[in-house]
Enzyme design. Sequence first.
Site, mmCIF file in Angstrom:
data_model
loop_
_atom_site.group_PDB
_atom_site.id
_atom_site.type_symbol
_atom_site.label_atom_id
_atom_site.label_comp_id
_atom_site.label_asym_id
_atom_site.label_seq_id
_atom_site.Cartn_x
_atom_site.Cartn_y
_atom_site.Cartn_z
ATOM 1 N N HIS A 155 23.030 19.584 -35.429
ATOM 2 C CA HIS A 155 22.190 18.862 -34.458
ATOM 3 C C HIS A 155 21.464 19.835 -33.514
ATOM 4 C CE1 HIS A 155 24.596 15.261 -35.641
ATOM 5 N NE2 HIS A 155 25.552 16.166 -35.711
ATOM 6 N N SER A 276 -2.549 38.221 -30.188
ATOM 7 C CA SER A 276 -3.385 37.133 -29.681
ATOM 8 C C SER A 276 -4.665 37.736 -29.119
ATOM 9 C CB SER A 276 -2.630 36.393 -28.578
ATOM 10 O OG SER A 276 -3.537 35.724 -27.722
ATOM 11 N N LYS A 282 1.400 38.923 -26.620
ATOM 12 C CA LYS A 282 1.901 38.152 -27.751
ATOM 13 C C LYS A 282 2.121 38.972 -29.018
ATOM 14 C CE LYS A 282 2.237 34.174 -28.000
ATOM 15 N NZ LYS A 282 1.153 33.203 -28.189
ATOM 16 N N GLU A 289 4.555 31.076 -40.079
ATOM 17 C CA GLU A 289 3.859 29.828 -39.734
ATOM 18 C C GLU A 289 2.996 29.341 -40.904
ATOM 19 O OE1 GLU A 289 2.084 30.026 -35.626
ATOM 20 O OE2 GLU A 289 3.124 31.936 -35.674
#
Length: 453
Positions: A155, A276, A282, A289
């Site tokens: 969970h 970025s 970043k 992704e």
Amino acid sequence: MTTLWGGRFEEPPDRVLWDYTVSPTDRRLLADDVVGSLAHVAMLGRVGLLSAEEAEILRRGLETILDEAREGTFRFIDDDEDVHSAVERRLVELVGDVGKKLHTGRSRNDQIAVDERLYLRRAASEQVERLGRFGLMLVSLAEENTEVVVPVYTHLQQAQPIPLAHHLLAYAWMVSRDRQRFQQVRERLAVSPLGAGAGGGSSLPLDPVFCARELGFDVVFGNSIDAVGSRDLVTEYVWCCAQAMVHLSRLSEELILWASSEFGWVTFGDRYTTGSSALPQKKNPDIAELARGRSAGTIGDLTALLALQKGLPLAYNRDLQEDKEHLFRADDTLAATLEALGGMLSSAEFHPPPPSPWTTALDLAEALVRRGVPFREAHAAVGKLVARLVGSGRELDDATEEDLAAADPRFEPDDLALVDTRGSVERRATSGGGSFESVAEQVTALRHVLTRD
Ligand code: ARG
């Protein structure tokens, strides 16, 4: 415009028809198409439908085309309706009118079915190779991180302490089954459709068994309609791709999560991350992704293939031409994802924080169980201890002898030592469970499974 079928038509095809129906996608099957034709020609020579001399001329012409295909010098022209027409057109250019005998006893319907099987059998072997390499990379990564302890989650809540290697190896097992699926579909693909013709077979004395043997197939089709009209094996192959992509997507999701500052578990190499344009700090896990994102396309390919077949009357229908786009895309997506994600993962440096002491709660309950306390009572006793500690803003490793005694008199002072995450991993006894021994056993087993033929 010359077609393979102009005889009964008085007008040439309209540009609109041509543009809509021609399939450049199947050009990728060029070499397979020629290999199928070589077997067919050898068979025609053997049964006397071609003289030995004619068979030899066609064979040499086809060999030239095969060289052109492999060297990338074969030229398709606008008039080529599909890969089969292109090969026949080129053969006639090379050897003259005798080339027109190539299509004896054959249809593009059994031809495309053969081409696809040749492609799929080779492609399956390549995916087996790639998945094997990827799985072994996961095994090495696990081995490099055997001492690192993390929580296993249920969970998305910390559950028990386990070696990080155990978590990584869970993916290696999934990959091993993905690999096995490609091995199994490869076996089912070894049935030759050549001889099925347009769908009903031929009056000519063909020898499909000879063709099958020439092409390395185990057996010949048992039903010509099934041979030209079914695409379940293409679907199955793409399902193998989709399931593997879904596993990679799930892994990617975790890598993305782990690379966040909230988790702080992993850093990937500069060469495998992106920056970025706006935010100088970043470092983004774009490969993971995109792997997660592209799995959506592969699931779509699988869905499209299923939908393509669901309402089709037997046997061949032109709809089936659309299967190639999905097949090739799924195949390429899995290949590229394994390579890119493999690179990114092999640059991973793991540095997770230790699991919370709460993850040893089960160890305390099991200490009571070892003293004969029913598990349900032991669970309640630890629950009481947890509530007491939470109520006073403390952690499990803040517990004292008094806390234990207040929760249940059957606790012993030594039980306080159980609240140690590494010790919890060391006490873990289940084979295949999250222990250091189990990880070592899995490494050996997976090295075997991931290289087995
Ligand atoms: N290009 C077709 C396909 O990919 C093969 C040829 C089908 N036969 C036909 N009669 N048009 O499925």
